[in-house]
Write an enzyme that holds these catalytic residues in place. Structure first.
Site, short mmCIF file in Angstrom:
data_model
loop_
_atom_site.label_atom_id
_atom_site.label_comp_id
_atom_site.label_asym_id
_atom_site.label_seq_id
_atom_site.Cartn_x
_atom_site.Cartn_y
_atom_site.Cartn_z
N GLU A 170 0.81 -1.22 0.00
CA GLU A 170 0.00 0.00 0.00
C GLU A 170 0.84 1.27 0.00
OE1 GLU A 170 -4.15 -1.63 1.99
OE2 GLU A 170 -2.97 -0.14 3.09
N GLU A 379 -5.24 -8.47 0.52
CA GLU A 379 -6.06 -8.12 1.70
C GLU A 379 -7.50 -7.91 1.27
OE1 GLU A 379 -4.86 -4.81 4.15
OE2 GLU A 379 -2.74 -5.36 4.06
#
Length: 479
Positions: A170, A379
Site C-alpha cells: 500500500e 487483503e
C-alpha cells in the site's frame, strides 16, 4: 454479465490470510531489534486510539507456533506476513541482526512443515527510524539503495523456501497518510514532497524486483496496491470526468508505474501544471521499466464515488474516521479535479467504509484489461466490533456475510476471465489496527487484547474461523 454457471476456483488457489509485523509481533525492542518510525510515532500524544502502541501487539513474536497451529487446523493454504526491517537491520543498513533472521527462519519453517505457503511482504510501513533521522527515509534517493540491499538480504536467506513475495504494501496509503494527511509517520502535509517520495518508492520497488530475478528465479513478486475503484456519482458527463480523474490520479498513478513503467499522461500534465510532478533523473524511467511484477497485489476494501468539484470554492481536505463512530467521515477532494460523495446505494461499516463486493469484481476486471497480469488479493476483510459471549462464543455472522459476498465476486471475476492466484483475508488473528487500536477487529481468531488493563492474549476461534475452514476444504464450492 450475469453467469448462469460460475467457473470453479483453481485447484491450486491460495486460500490465505494476512498480517503485518508491527500489528502482530510485539517484542518491539527484543533480540536486537531497532526502533522503527512507528515505534516512535505511537508515542506522540493523540496520534492513536487511547495511546495504543505495538509494543506487545498480539505477541505473535512469542506465540507464532500457536498461531501457525491454528492456521493448520483451519487448513489455511497461505499466510502473508511482513518482515520488520529493523529486526534484520536495526539501523536500516550495516550489520545483519542474526536473531532477526532466525525468527523469520523459524516462522517460515513452521509454515512449510504445516503445508502453508509463505507469502513474504518486504515492507509494510515500519521504516527504520535511523534512516528517517539520517536522510529523511523515503524523502531521499538514498532509500533505493538501502531498500534494495534489505530486500536482497531477505532473498538470500529465505528465497529457498518462500516463492511468493510482496515488495511494497500500500504505497499509496503510507505515502498519502504520511505526507498529505499527517496521520501516519512522519506526519507531514506537503503535496510536492508526497509526489517526490512516491517516485523514490517506485524506484525502490523496481530495483528490488529487478534484483529478485537473480536470487529467486523460480519465485513470483509484485507490489500490493490499496485499490478503491472510482465510480461516477451520476451519468452527468462532468461527474464521469471527475471519476476518470480520480481513477487516473488515485489508481493509475501507481499501478501504471508498477505494470507499465510509466506515469499516466493526463495526471502527469496536471501535476506539472501545478508544479507538483516529481523530479525524474536520467535512468529512472529505464529502471521503472525493468521492475515489471509477476502479479498485481490488490488490497480491496471499498469503492469511492466522485462528482464534479469546482475550481473556485471546491472541497479540499475532509475527515478520516478513526473512531468507529459511524457517520463522522467527511468528503474530500481536489478543486477542479474531483470530490468524494456518499454512495446511497451502499451500506457502510462503523468506520464509514463502503461495503461493495461488486466493486471488487469491477476493479479486478479493470486491472486485467489494462495490465494483463495475474492478481493476488493480498487483503480483504471487515473491521468491526466483536463481542465474546458466554462459553467463549463469537458470532461474527456479519464478517461471514462480508467475506462470502466478496468471494462470490472473486468467483464471478474468474468466470469473467480474471487470472486469480489467491485470496488473503485481513486478518488471521485480531491485531493492532494502526490508528484504531484493538477495538477494530478483523480476525478469524479473537485475541484477548485491549487498550486498557492487563489481558492474557488468549486466542479464541470465532464463528468465521469454522466457516472459512469449510470454504477451504471445499475449494469454494459451497459459496
Amino acid at each position: 454479465m450475469i453467469h448462469d454457471k460460475l467457473f470453479p476456483f483453481p485447484q491450486n488457489f491460495l486460500w490465505g490470510s494476512a498480517s503485518a509485523a508491527y500489528q502482530v509481533e510485539g517484542a518491539w525492542d527484543e533480540d536486537g531489534k531497532g526502533p522503527s518510525n512507528w515505534d516512535l510515532f505511537v508515542r506522540i500524544p493523540g496520534k492513536t486510539f487511547k495511546g495504543t502502541t505495538g509494543d506487545v501487539a498480539v505477541d505473535h513474536y512469542h506465540r507464532y507456533k500457536e498461531d501457525v497451529r491454528l492456521m493448520a487446523e483451519m487448513g489455511l493454504k497461505a499466510y502473508r506476513f511482513s518482515v520488520a526491517w529493523t529486526r534484520i537491520f536495526p539501523k536500516g543498513k550495516g550489520e545483519v541482526n542474526e536473531k532477526g533472521i532466525q525468527f523469520y527462519n523459524d516462522l517460515i519453517d513452521e509454515l512449510v512443515v504445516n503445508k502453508i505457503e509463505p507469502i513474504l511482504t518486504i515492507y509494510h510501513w515500519d521504516l527504520p527510524q535511523a534512516l528517517q533521522d539520517e536522510y529523511g527515509g523515503w524523502e531521499s534517493r538514498q532509500i533505493v539503495e538501502d531498500f534494495t540491499n534489505y530486500a536482497v538480504t531477505l532473498y538470500r536467506h529465505f528465497g529457498d523456501r518462500v516463492k511468493y513475495w510482496v515488495s511494497l504494501n500500500e504505497q499509496n496509503i503510507f505515502t498519502g497518510l504520511g505526507y498529505r494527511m499527517a496521520l501516519h509517520p512522519p506526519g507531514l502535509k506537503d503535496d510536492k514532497l508526497f509526489y517526490q517520495v512516491n517516485h523514490y518508492a517506485n524506484l525502490a520497488n523496481a530495483s528490488a524486483i529487478k534484483e529478485f530475478r537473480k536470487y529467486v528465479p523460480d519465485g513470483k513478486i509484485g507490489p500490493s496496491f490499496a485499490y478503491s475503484p472510482a465510480y461516477a456519482a451520476s451519468s452527468k458527463p462532468e461527474d464521469i470526468l471527475a471519476a476518470e480523474n480520480a481513477e487516473e490520479i488515485n489508481n493509475h498513478w501507481w499501478m501504471d508505474v508498477y505494470a507499465l513503467g510509466e506515469y499516466p499522461q493526463a495526471a502527469w500534465n496536471y501535476l506539472q501544471s501545478k508544479d507538483l510532478a516529481p523530479i525524474v533523473e536520467s535512468g529512472d524511467l529505464a529502471l521503472l521499466k525493468e521492475g515489471k511484477p509477476d502479479f498485481m497485489g490488490v488490497n480491496y476494501y471499498q469503492t469511492t464515488t466522485y462528482e464534479k468539484n469546482p475550481l473556485i470554492g471546491g472541497v479540499t481536505e475532509g475527515h478520516f474516521n478513526t473512531t468507529g463512530k459511524k457517520g463522522t467521515s467527511k468528503d474530500t477532494g481536489i478543486p477542479g479535479v474531483f470530490k468524494t460523495i456518499k454512495n446511497e446505494n451502499l451500506e457502510r461499516t462503523n468506520w464509514d467504509w463502503n461495503i461493495d463486493p461488486t466493486g471488487l469484481r469491477i476493479g479486478l476486471r479493470r486491472i486485467t484489461n489494462r495490465y494483463k497480469l495475474p492478481i493476488l488479493i493480498s487483503e480483504n476483510g471487515l473491521g468491526e466490533y466483536d463481542k465474546v459471549e458466554d462459553g467463549d462464543i463469537i458470532n461474527d455472522d456479519y464478517r461471514i456475510d462480508y467475506l462470502k459476498s466478496h468471494l462470490k465476486a472473486v468467483q464471478e471475476s474468474i468466470s469473467d476471465g480474471v487470472d486469480m492466484l489467491g485470496y488473503c483475508t485481513w486478518s488471521f488473528t485480531d491485531l493492532l489496527s494502526w490508528l484504531n487500536g484493538f477495538q477494530k477487529r478483523y480476525g478469524f481468531v479473537y485475541v484477548n487484547q485491549h487498550e486498557e488493563g492487563e489481558h492474557d492474549l488468549r486466542r479464541i476461534k470465532k464463528k468465521s474461523y469454522h466457516w472459512y475452514k469449510e470454504v477451504i476444504e471445499k475449494n469454494g464450492d459451497n459459496l
